[in-house]
Write a protein that holds these residues in place. Structure first.
Motif, PDB file in Angstrom:
ATOM      1  N   ARG A 199     -29.404 -14.438 -23.909  1.00 36.22           N
ATOM      2  CA  ARG A 199     -28.852 -14.851 -24.691  1.00 36.22           C
ATOM      3  C   ARG A 199     -27.177 -15.317 -25.360  1.00 36.22           C
ATOM      4  N   ASP A 200     -26.701 -14.553 -23.893  1.00 38.08           N
ATOM      5  CA  ASP A 200     -25.214 -14.635 -24.315  1.00 38.08           C
ATOM      6  C   ASP A 200     -25.040 -16.205 -22.884  1.00 38.08           C
ATOM      7  N   GLU A 201     -24.649 -16.789 -24.005  1.00 38.15           N
ATOM      8  CA  GLU A 201     -23.841 -17.932 -22.758  1.00 38.15           C
ATOM      9  C   GLU A 201     -22.942 -18.119 -22.449  1.00 38.15           C
ATOM     10  N   GLY A 202     -22.782 -18.198 -21.168  1.00 41.38           N
ATOM     11  CA  GLY A 202     -21.429 -18.259 -20.828  1.00 41.38           C
ATOM     12  C   GLY A 202     -20.918 -16.861 -19.195  1.00 41.38           C
ATOM     13  N   MET A 244     -27.324 -12.800 -14.851  1.00 40.47           N
ATOM     14  CA  MET A 244     -27.639 -11.860 -14.133  1.00 40.47           C
ATOM     15  C   MET A 244     -26.767 -11.230 -14.435  1.00 40.47           C
ATOM     16  N   MET A 245     -26.199  -9.933 -14.543  1.00 40.55           N
ATOM     17  CA  MET A 245     -25.407  -8.866 -14.246  1.00 40.55           C
ATOM     18  C   MET A 245     -24.964  -8.835 -12.744  1.00 40.55           C
ATOM     19  N   VAL A 246     -23.474  -8.872 -13.015  1.00 42.11           N
ATOM     20  CA  VAL A 246     -22.855  -8.605 -11.463  1.00 42.11           C
ATOM     21  C   VAL A 246     -21.927  -7.616 -11.392  1.00 42.11           C
ATOM     22  N   PHE A 247     -21.808  -6.367 -10.472  1.00 43.41           N
ATOM     23  CA  PHE A 247     -21.032  -5.461 -11.303  1.00 43.41           C
ATOM     24  C   PHE A 247     -20.022  -5.499  -9.890  1.00 43.41           C
ATOM     25  N   GLY A 248     -18.666  -4.651 -10.137  1.00 46.67           N
ATOM     26  CA  GLY A 248     -17.930  -4.516  -9.034  1.00 46.67           C
ATOM     27  C   GLY A 248     -16.708  -5.214  -9.477  1.00 46.67           C
ATOM     28  N   GLN A 307     -17.915  -3.246 -19.498  1.00 50.14           N
ATOM     29  CA  GLN A 307     -17.451  -2.098 -19.138  1.00 50.14           C
ATOM     30  C   GLN A 307     -17.943  -2.413 -17.367  1.00 50.14           C
ATOM     31  N   SER A 308     -18.259  -2.610 -16.954  1.00 47.46           N
ATOM     32  CA  SER A 308     -18.919  -2.229 -15.388  1.00 47.46           C
ATOM     33  C   SER A 308     -19.473  -3.131 -15.217  1.00 47.46           C
ATOM     34  N   ALA A 309     -19.712  -4.803 -15.124  1.00 48.33           N
ATOM     35  CA  ALA A 309     -20.590  -5.688 -14.845  1.00 48.33           C
ATOM     36  C   ALA A 309     -20.116  -6.827 -15.460  1.00 48.33           C
ATOM     37  N   VAL A 310     -20.130  -7.705 -15.552  1.00 48.11           N
ATOM     38  CA  VAL A 310     -19.400  -9.085 -16.087  1.00 48.11           C
ATOM     39  C   VAL A 310     -21.160 -10.038 -15.633  1.00 48.11           C
ATOM     40  N   ASN A 311     -21.405  -9.790 -17.399  1.00 44.68           N
ATOM     41  CA  ASN A 311     -22.730 -11.238 -17.571  1.00 44.68           C
ATOM     42  C   ASN A 311     -22.679 -12.693 -17.012  1.00 44.68           C
ATOM     43  N   PHE A 312     -23.830 -13.301 -16.372  1.00 43.57           N
ATOM     44  CA  PHE A 312     -23.272 -14.601 -16.233  1.00 43.57           C
ATOM     45  C   PHE A 312     -25.260 -15.508 -16.132  1.00 43.57           C
TER      46      PHE A 312
END
Length: 363
Positions: A26-29, A79-83, A34-39
Motif C-alpha cells: 500500500r506504500d506507493e513509490g 519489494m524491500m531491498v536491503f543494504g 532504517q535497514s531497507a528501501v521499499n519499492f
C-alpha cells in the motif's frame, strides 16, 4: 525507544546479489526505512517488472533486480531491498508484457518507467537544458525537514488577498536578488510582498515539468515552455527552481520558503494541473495503457484541454492518484490550498473526494 518500536524486516531471499523480501503493497513509490528501501509500483497488464538502479549521471544501470512472483499481489509489484544507501543511486522501473496496440497493450521492455509516485525527478535539473538521453529517473528523498513551531492561523476565504506569481519570472530579472528565478529568490522578496498588503501567494505550476516540450526557434531565438502546465511528475517539485542541488533532499528549499511565508502570515496556494499530461507517452500510459486517458468513440484521445489529451479523473485509480497527490502536498509541504487548472474537465465526484480527503487531514 522509538527505534525499538519500529518494524524490523528481514531478508527472505537473494536476487541478483541483493537481499530482498516482499514489500509494503500500500506504500506507493519508494520509501526509505532504517535497514531497507521499499519499492512499490502498479501495472495492469505487465507480465514482469524490474527495478533498475543507476549511479548518478551514468547511462546504464549498475543493477537490475526482477520482482519475484512472491513480491506481487494482483497488479501491484512491491519489494524491500536491503543494504542500499539512497545517496548512491537513482532508480526507475522496466515493465515487460504484450505489445498488442489494437487491444490497448503497449508494453515495451526497451523503455524505462519513471515512478508515478517519484518524490524527486532527475535528468532535467538545469533550466532549458535537454533531458539526458536515458529518460527520467527518480531519487529516494529523506523526509526529515524540521518545521519548527510553524502553524499559521487559517485566513477566511473572503479575506484572502492573493498574489499570483511565476517562481522563475518573479525574481529572474531582479538584480537585488542573490538567487534569481528560484524558491530561495522568492524568500528574499518576502519583505516586499508584505508591503503590498497581500496575505497569500498562488504559485503557478511548481511540479516537475518539461520546459523543452514544444520548444521552437523564432527569429533566431529559442523559445521554450515558460509556464509549466505540462507536468512530468505530480509528487516532485521542479528541480530547476532550486538555487542549489538537493541530492536526496529535493524539496527542502521549497519547504523553507513555505515555512518563511507562514511565519510572515502569508498562505501558499498551488496551481495544479491534473487535467492532462505533458505527453501521452507518460508513466501512466506505460503502466496501464489508455486507462488514464479519455477516448472518443473512434478510439482517438479526447482533447478538451487543447493540450493533446485529457486525463480520466472519473476512473478509480486516477481519482485515487489525484487525491494522494493533493494530500501529499498539503501534508508534507504544508500547502494551504489549490487552484485546479481547467477544473471543469474533472468530474464532480473526484473534486468532492479531494475536499473530503483534505478536510480529514489533521490540523
Amino acid at each position: 525507544m522509538l527505534e525499538e518500536m519500529m518494524p524490523r524486516w528481514v531478508p527472505t531471499e537473494n536476487v541478483n546479489g541483493f537481499e530482498i523480501c516482499p514489500g509494503l503493497y500500500r506504500d506507493e513509490g519508494a520509501t526509505a526505512f532504517q535497514s531497507a528501501v521499499n519499492f512499490t509500483v502498479h501495472s495492469k497488464g505487465a507480465v514482469t517488472c524490474e527495478l533498475l538502479l543507476f549511479h548518478r549521471k551514468e547511462p546504464e544501470p549498475y543493477a537490475v533486480i526482477p520482482f519475484p512472483e512472491n513480491c506481487r499481489i494482483g497488479d501491484v509489484f512491491s519489494m524491500m531491498v536491503f543494504g542500499l544507501d539512497i545517496e548512491e543511486f537513482e532508480y526507475a522501473y522496466r515493465l515487460d508484457g504484450p505489445w498488442k496496440p489494437k487491444e490497448g497493450l503497449l508494453f515495451d521492455k526497451k523503455h524505462i518507467l519513471l515512478d508515478p509516485y517519484a518524490k524527486a525527478v532527475t535528468g532535467q535539473s538545469v533550466w532549458g537544458k535537454a533531458l539526458n538521453t536515458g529518460g527520467y529517473r527518480a531519487r529516494v528523498v529523506r523526509n526529515n525537514f524540521f518545521w519548527g513551531s510553524e502553524k499559521p492561523d487559517k485566513i477566511p476565504m473572503e479575506k484572502l488577498i492573493i498574489y499570483e506569481m511565476h517562481v522563475r519570472g518573479f525574481t529572474k530579472m531582479d538584480k537585488s536578488v542573490r538567487h534569481p528565478g528560484t524558491f530561495a529568490g522568492i524568500k528574499e522578496k518576502i519583505p516586499y510582498l508584505k508591503t503590498l498588503g497581500i496575505n497569500a501567494v498562488e504559485l503557478m505550476p511548481i511540479f516537475e515539468f518539461d520546459e523543452l516540450q514544444g520548444s521552437r526557434e523564432v527569429d533566431g531565438k529559442k523559445l521554450i515552455d515558460y509556464w509549466g502546465y505540462n507536468t512530468v511528475s505530480f509528487f516532485a517539485p521542479n528541480t530547476s527552481y532550486a538555487a542549489s542541488t538537493e541530492y536526496n533532499r529535493e524539496g527542502v528549499e521549497l519547504k523553507e520558503l513555505i515555512r518563511e511565508l507562514h511565519d510572515n502570515q502569508i498562505e501558499v496556494i498551488l496551481d495544479v494541473v491534473f487535467n492532462h499530461t505533458y505527453r501521452t507517452d507518460s508513466c501512466f500510459q506505460r503502466t496501464v495503457p489508455y486507462y488514464f486517458y479519455r477516448q472518443r468513440e473512434d478510439g482517438s484521445l479526447s482533447d478538451g484541454s487543447a493540450c493533446g489529451n485529457d486525463t480520466a479523473s472519473e476512473r478509480r485509480m486516477y481519482r485515487k492518484y489525484i487525491v494522494d497527490s493533493v494530500c501529499f502536498w498539503a501534508r508534507e509541504y504544508h500547502v494551504d490550498g489549490f487552484r485546479f487548472d481547467l477544473m471543469g474537465l474533472h468530474d464532480v465526484e473526484t473534486m468532492n473526494e479531494i475536499r473530503r480527503a483534505l478536510d480529514a487531514l489533521p490540523g
